[in-house]
Design a protein around this motif. Structure first.
Motif, PDB file in Angstrom:
ATOM      1  N   ALA A 154       5.344  -8.910   1.548  1.00 33.85           N
ATOM      2  CA  ALA A 154       4.299  -7.909   1.293  1.00 33.85           C
ATOM      3  C   ALA A 154       3.944  -7.861  -0.190  1.00 33.85           C
ATOM      4  CB  ALA A 154       4.755  -6.531   1.771  1.00 33.85           C
ATOM      5  N   SER A 155       4.947  -7.955  -1.049  1.00 29.20           N
ATOM      6  CA  SER A 155       4.656  -7.849  -2.487  1.00 29.20           C
ATOM      7  C   SER A 155       3.736  -8.988  -2.902  1.00 29.20           C
ATOM      8  CB  SER A 155       5.944  -7.837  -3.315  1.00 29.20           C
ATOM      9  OG  SER A 155       6.525  -9.116  -3.377  1.00 29.20           O
ATOM     10  N   SER A 156       3.910 -10.144  -2.275  1.00 27.41           N
ATOM     11  CA  SER A 156       3.042 -11.277  -2.565  1.00 27.41           C
ATOM     12  C   SER A 156       1.666 -11.098  -1.903  1.00 27.41           C
ATOM     13  CB  SER A 156       3.741 -12.543  -2.061  1.00 27.41           C
ATOM     14  OG  SER A 156       2.878 -13.615  -2.075  1.00 27.41           O
ATOM     15  N   ASN A 157       1.652 -10.715  -0.632  1.00 20.80           N
ATOM     16  CA  ASN A 157       0.378 -10.543   0.081  1.00 20.80           C
ATOM     17  C   ASN A 157      -0.505  -9.455  -0.529  1.00 20.80           C
ATOM     18  OD1 ASN A 157       0.233 -12.472   2.162  1.00 20.80           O
ATOM     19  ND2 ASN A 157       1.653 -11.307   3.439  1.00 20.80           N
ATOM     20  N   LEU A 158       0.109  -8.408  -1.037  1.00 18.78           N
ATOM     21  CA  LEU A 158      -0.680  -7.279  -1.544  1.00 18.78           C
ATOM     22  C   LEU A 158      -1.063  -7.419  -3.025  1.00 18.78           C
ATOM     23  CD1 LEU A 158       0.192  -6.216   1.254  1.00 18.78           C
ATOM     24  CD2 LEU A 158       0.216  -3.940   0.268  1.00 18.78           C
ATOM     25  N   GLU A 159      -0.724  -8.584  -3.595  1.00 17.70           N
ATOM     26  CA  GLU A 159      -1.202  -8.856  -4.961  1.00 17.70           C
ATOM     27  C   GLU A 159      -2.726  -8.923  -5.010  1.00 17.70           C
ATOM     28  OE1 GLU A 159       0.476 -12.481  -6.409  1.00 17.70           O
ATOM     29  OE2 GLU A 159       2.465 -11.591  -6.630  1.00 17.70           O
ATOM     30  N   ARG A 160      -3.327  -9.244  -3.842  1.00 18.97           N
ATOM     31  CA  ARG A 160      -4.782  -9.457  -3.827  1.00 18.97           C
ATOM     32  C   ARG A 160      -5.580  -8.180  -4.110  1.00 18.97           C
ATOM     33  NH1 ARG A 160      -4.913 -11.430   2.290  1.00 18.97           N
ATOM     34  NH2 ARG A 160      -2.931 -12.213   1.543  1.00 18.97           N
ATOM     35  N   TYR A 161      -4.934  -7.012  -3.986  1.00 16.55           N
ATOM     36  CA  TYR A 161      -5.667  -5.761  -4.229  1.00 16.55           C
ATOM     37  C   TYR A 161      -5.649  -5.467  -5.724  1.00 16.55           C
ATOM     38  CZ  TYR A 161      -5.266  -5.887   0.707  1.00 16.55           C
ATOM     39  OH  TYR A 161      -5.339  -6.326   1.997  1.00 16.55           O
ATOM     40  N   ASP A 162      -6.675  -5.974  -6.395  1.00 15.54           N
ATOM     41  CA  ASP A 162      -6.709  -5.933  -7.856  1.00 15.54           C
ATOM     42  C   ASP A 162      -7.967  -5.248  -8.386  1.00 15.54           C
ATOM     43  OD1 ASP A 162      -8.623  -7.753  -7.161  1.00 15.54           O
ATOM     44  OD2 ASP A 162      -7.763  -9.452  -8.248  1.00 15.54           O
ATOM     45  N   GLY A 163      -8.767  -4.664  -7.474  1.00 14.41           N
ATOM     46  CA  GLY A 163      -9.973  -3.972  -7.922  1.00 14.41           C
ATOM     47  C   GLY A 163     -11.089  -4.908  -8.362  1.00 14.41           C
ATOM     48  N   ILE A 164     -10.999  -6.187  -8.024  1.00 15.06           N
ATOM     49  CA  ILE A 164     -12.027  -7.147  -8.434  1.00 15.06           C
ATOM     50  C   ILE A 164     -12.853  -7.625  -7.230  1.00 15.06           C
ATOM     51  CG2 ILE A 164     -12.481  -9.442  -9.415  1.00 15.06           C
ATOM     52  CD1 ILE A 164     -11.406  -7.728 -11.571  1.00 15.06           C
ATOM     53  N   LYS A 165     -12.173  -8.148  -6.238  1.00 11.40           N
ATOM     54  CA  LYS A 165     -12.885  -8.830  -5.144  1.00 11.40           C
ATOM     55  C   LYS A 165     -13.402  -7.861  -4.091  1.00 11.40           C
ATOM     56  CE  LYS A 165      -9.182 -11.376  -4.555  1.00 11.40           C
ATOM     57  NZ  LYS A 165      -8.387 -10.951  -5.736  1.00 11.40           N
ATOM     58  N   TYR A 166     -12.613  -6.845  -3.830  1.00 13.73           N
ATOM     59  CA  TYR A 166     -13.027  -5.836  -2.843  1.00 13.73           C
ATOM     60  C   TYR A 166     -12.151  -4.612  -3.016  1.00 13.73           C
ATOM     61  CZ  TYR A 166      -9.551  -8.911  -0.667  1.00 13.73           C
ATOM     62  OH  TYR A 166      -8.488  -9.735  -0.429  1.00 13.73           O
ATOM     63  N   GLY A 167     -12.592  -3.545  -2.383  1.00 10.18           N
ATOM     64  CA  GLY A 167     -11.772  -2.335  -2.380  1.00 10.18           C
ATOM     65  C   GLY A 167     -12.010  -1.440  -3.577  1.00 10.18           C
ATOM     66  N   PHE A 168     -11.171  -0.413  -3.597  1.00 11.00           N
ATOM     67  CA  PHE A 168     -11.263   0.639  -4.602  1.00 11.00           C
ATOM     68  C   PHE A 168     -11.004   0.085  -6.006  1.00 11.00           C
ATOM     69  CE2 PHE A 168      -8.349   3.506  -6.956  1.00 11.00           C
ATOM     70  CZ  PHE A 168      -9.199   4.574  -7.214  1.00 11.00           C
ATOM     71  N   ARG A 169     -11.768   0.590  -7.006  1.00  6.43           N
ATOM     72  CA  ARG A 169     -11.451   0.319  -8.413  1.00  6.43           C
ATOM     73  C   ARG A 169     -11.527   1.634  -9.176  1.00  6.43           C
ATOM     74  NH1 ARG A 169     -15.150  -3.432 -12.307  1.00  6.43           N
ATOM     75  NH2 ARG A 169     -14.454  -5.109 -10.933  1.00  6.43           N
ATOM     76  N   ILE A 170     -10.546   1.861 -10.031  1.00  4.44           N
ATOM     77  CA  ILE A 170     -10.502   3.093 -10.825  1.00  4.44           C
ATOM     78  C   ILE A 170     -11.699   3.110 -11.787  1.00  4.44           C
ATOM     79  CG2 ILE A 170      -9.093   2.146 -12.736  1.00  4.44           C
ATOM     80  CD1 ILE A 170      -8.127   5.407 -11.163  1.00  4.44           C
ATOM     81  N   ASP A 171     -12.204   4.314 -12.096  1.00  2.00           N
ATOM     82  CA  ASP A 171     -13.384   4.413 -12.970  1.00  2.00           C
ATOM     83  C   ASP A 171     -13.055   4.202 -14.450  1.00  2.00           C
ATOM     84  OD1 ASP A 171     -15.185   4.819 -10.974  1.00  2.00           O
ATOM     85  OD2 ASP A 171     -14.870   6.989 -10.929  1.00  2.00           O
ATOM     86  N   ASN A 172     -12.001   4.861 -14.908  1.00  2.00           N
ATOM     87  CA  ASN A 172     -11.707   4.821 -16.345  1.00  2.00           C
ATOM     88  C   ASN A 172     -10.459   3.998 -16.642  1.00  2.00           C
ATOM     89  OD1 ASN A 172     -13.846   6.624 -17.010  1.00  2.00           O
ATOM     90  ND2 ASN A 172     -12.578   8.238 -16.083  1.00  2.00           N
ATOM     91  N   TYR A 173     -10.643   3.001 -17.518  1.00  2.00           N
ATOM     92  CA  TYR A 173      -9.502   2.157 -17.879  1.00  2.00           C
ATOM     93  C   TYR A 173      -9.751   1.586 -19.264  1.00  2.00           C
ATOM     94  CZ  TYR A 173     -12.928  -1.083 -15.943  1.00  2.00           C
ATOM     95  OH  TYR A 173     -14.091  -1.753 -15.674  1.00  2.00           O
ATOM     96  N   GLU A 174      -8.643   1.130 -19.887  1.00  2.00           N
ATOM     97  CA  GLU A 174      -8.758   0.626 -21.258  1.00  2.00           C
ATOM     98  C   GLU A 174      -9.063  -0.859 -21.317  1.00  2.00           C
ATOM     99  OE1 GLU A 174      -5.190   1.889 -23.267  1.00  2.00           O
ATOM    100  OE2 GLU A 174      -5.671   3.982 -22.802  1.00  2.00           O
ATOM    101  N   ASN A 175      -8.399  -1.615 -20.463  1.00  2.00           N
ATOM    102  CA  ASN A 175      -8.609  -3.067 -20.453  1.00  2.00           C
ATOM    103  C   ASN A 175      -8.303  -3.599 -19.063  1.00  2.00           C
ATOM    104  OD1 ASN A 175      -5.757  -3.248 -20.248  1.00  2.00           O
ATOM    105  ND2 ASN A 175      -5.611  -3.050 -22.480  1.00  2.00           N
TER     106      ASN A 175
END
Lengths: 93, 472
Positions: B303-324
């Motif tokens: 799971a830790s490997s499979n869920l690496e894909r959730y990075d806010g780039i390709k699909y899904g939720f992305r946080i609004d405020n971030y530094e980098n």
């Protein structure tokens, strides 16, 4: 025994942030799980092969033929940010 | 009252032109409208009947699909905040096969977030309640699918099973749930949790419906290289078999760890099999008692490997405020995943990390081989193996929510089949003193679902709780 600093290190590797308030609870639960797993220490596994593949299948090949794949618009449909069919990423450098 | 009927009964009525698929759809939808605010079996209900123009055997009958499998154009949330707005861009192979067989769809059912849980309590969209007793969990992770079928909110459903996620909720909701052999059903389009363990299967009111659905969803798929090219069978032909002489092994070493109700139900089922002329004997899986430890290393690692894909780039939720970029990754994942998912990703990261790989992951893979050998040894002497599906009846909502280890231990009897790739079914095995259903698990050697259907169908004819399902 996992201590607070271990949890912070694992969280960093996993790119997850655990709030300071939650670290104690997390370490306690982690330790409970890892303690339970100590039951495996009673087993002698020195001559046992690792079962990395549980099925008997080996080397599944297919013909390398050209076929249609997702177009850019479909592939980027769910992207938080997209531009002209490309994924837009935050500034890297 | 069409929602009360089995898939087979409805197909027969449609064949006789006594009803239309839309009648069934409307009946189920009405039932959903009455019950859903109490049960919460669905993440999303499809309000409009979409007739399937394909003239297949399912005649546009509505199927419910666990919300970790894709139906093109519909949401696939995995009951997670991180995917709450994700729209599927292709059909899972099982969905494609169901469409080719003429199915329509009624909705996407609730699950523990990313299928990680045994109670459906970790869903971002709220807990599903057991239709037998709303204060109890329905099991998990396919708790929505099992509760929907048991409560009449679905004729039949599709679930996924990584450590018991079809069988345990089926058992706790008094319905039938089958985890086929690993490789029998393509995993293409099932959102990955632990890829060496995940398997898709049916949740139904009876054994015959499970056979009908397995016939449809099974088979080789070039898009899942682990799907097997072993030829598919017509499993309905095993339904009315004479099972006298069938060799049944009882995994009875575990019975002292079960509730009195579960022990009694097992004694009762042994009597039934003996009366049917089966040869029943005690067997042991000496290493299966370590299955929970083994599973909670292997599954989180994958799971830790499979869920690496959730990075806010390709699909899904992305946080609004971030530094980098890194800050965006960390904040997106920290706000997007729930607590149990984070715990498992971290557990997996830990057991794979430098210095711990040999002590945990490698050891677990060796142990997995030992557990598989136990099953090989048992199936050299018997046709099927029986055990309870769960050690107890359904527990209360909230009872184990803060104790992950206790929650993990509730899957102790279902996990071994996933580790060993063998097929296993849970069928109803009576009702406890507290009026909650219990389950009988029947396992067979890999690709011997025929033996499971023979045995389950014969047992069900002698003893079932179909008329007691909470359908009123």
């Amino acid at each position: 025994m996992i201590v607070k600093d271990d949890i912070k290190k694992i969280a960093e590797l996993a790119m997850i942030e655990i709030k300071d308030d939650d670290i104690d609870k997390f370490s306690m639960q982690f330790n409970e799980i890892l303690d339970y797993m100590k039951e495996m220490d009673t087993l002698d596994l020195s001559n046992q092969e690792a079962a990395f593949h549980i099925t008997e299948m080996k080397n599944v090949f297919r013909e390398d033929t050209v076929h249609n794949s997702l177009d850019n618009d479909t592939a980027t449909l769910n992207a938080p940010e997209e531009s002209e069919g490309f994924f837009k990423v935050p500034k890297v450098i | 009252m069409l929602y009360k009927k089995t898939l087979r009964e409805l197909l027969d009525l449609i064949d006789k032109r006594e009803i239309t698929p839309k009648d069934v759809y409307s009946s189920v939808l009405n039932r959903i409208k009455q019950k859903e605010n109490k049960i919460n079996a669905y993440v999303c209900v499809f309000d409009e009947f979409e007739e399937n123009k394909v003239k297949g055997m399912l005649s546009s009958l509505p199927v419910a699909v666990k919300d970790n499998m894709h139906i093109k154009g519909k949401k696939t949330t995995c009951s997670s905040k991180i995917l709450k707005n994700y729209t599927a861009i292709f059909d899972a192979t099982v969905v494609e096969k169901l469409k080719h067989a003429g199915a329509s769809f009624i909705g996407k059912t609730n699950l523990d977030e990313f299928a990680m849980g045994s109670s459906t309590e970790t869903s971002y969209f709220g807990t599903t309640h057991n239709p037998w007793d709303l204060t109890k969990i329905p099991g998990g992770s396919s708790g929505g699918s099992a509760a929907a079928v048991a409560g009449g909110e679905a004729v039949c459903a599709i679930g996924s099973d990584t450590g018991g996620s079809i069988r345990q909720p089926a058992s706790l909701c008094g319905v039938v749930g089958l985890k086929p052999t690993y490789g029998r059903v393509s995993r293409y389009g099932l959102v990955a949790f632990a890829s060496s363990l995940d398997q898709i299967g049916p949740i139904t009111k009876n054994v015959e419906d499970a056979a009908i659905l397995l016939n449809i969803i099974g088979g080789k798929d070039s898009r899942d290289s682990t799907s097997s090219n072993i030829e598919m069978d017509d499993f309905t032909k095993y339904l009315n078999s004479d099972i006298s002489g069938l060799k049944i092994g009882v995994y009875d070493k575990v019975l002292p760890d079960c509730s009195a109700d579960v022990q009694q139900s097992m004694e009762n089922s042994i009597k039934i099999f003996k009366n049917l002329g089966c040869e029943v004997k005690s067997v042991d899986l000496p290493n299966a008692k370590y299955a929970v430890s083994d599973y909670y290393i292997i599954a989180p690692a994958e799971a830790s490997s499979n869920l690496e894909r959730y990075d806010g780039i390709k699909y899904g939720f992305r946080i609004d405020n971030y530094e980098n970029l890194k800050d965006m990754y960390i904040k997106t994942r920290s706000r997007g995943f729930g607590e149990e998912v984070k715990r498992r990703i971290m557990l997996g990261t830990y057991v794979l990390s430098s210095g711990y790989y040999d002590a945990y992951y490698l050891k677990a893979q060796k142990l997995r081989g030992l557990i598989k050998q136990d099953f090989d040894n048992v199936f050299a002497g018997v046709d099927v193996l029986i055990a309870p599906t769960t050690p107890t009846e359904a527990f209360g909502i909230g009872e184990k929510a803060d104790n992950p280890l206790q929650m993990y231990l509730s899957d102790i009897f279902t996990i071994p089949a996933n580790l060993s790739a063998v097929p296993a079914i849970s069928i109803p095995n009576g009702i406890s003193k507290n009026s909650l259903p219990l389950g009988l698990q029947i396992m067979a050697n890999t690709f011997r679902e025929d033996n499971i259907f023979k045995c389950a169908s014969a047992f069900e004819k002698e003893f079932n709780i179909l008329d007691k399902l909470p359908l009123d």
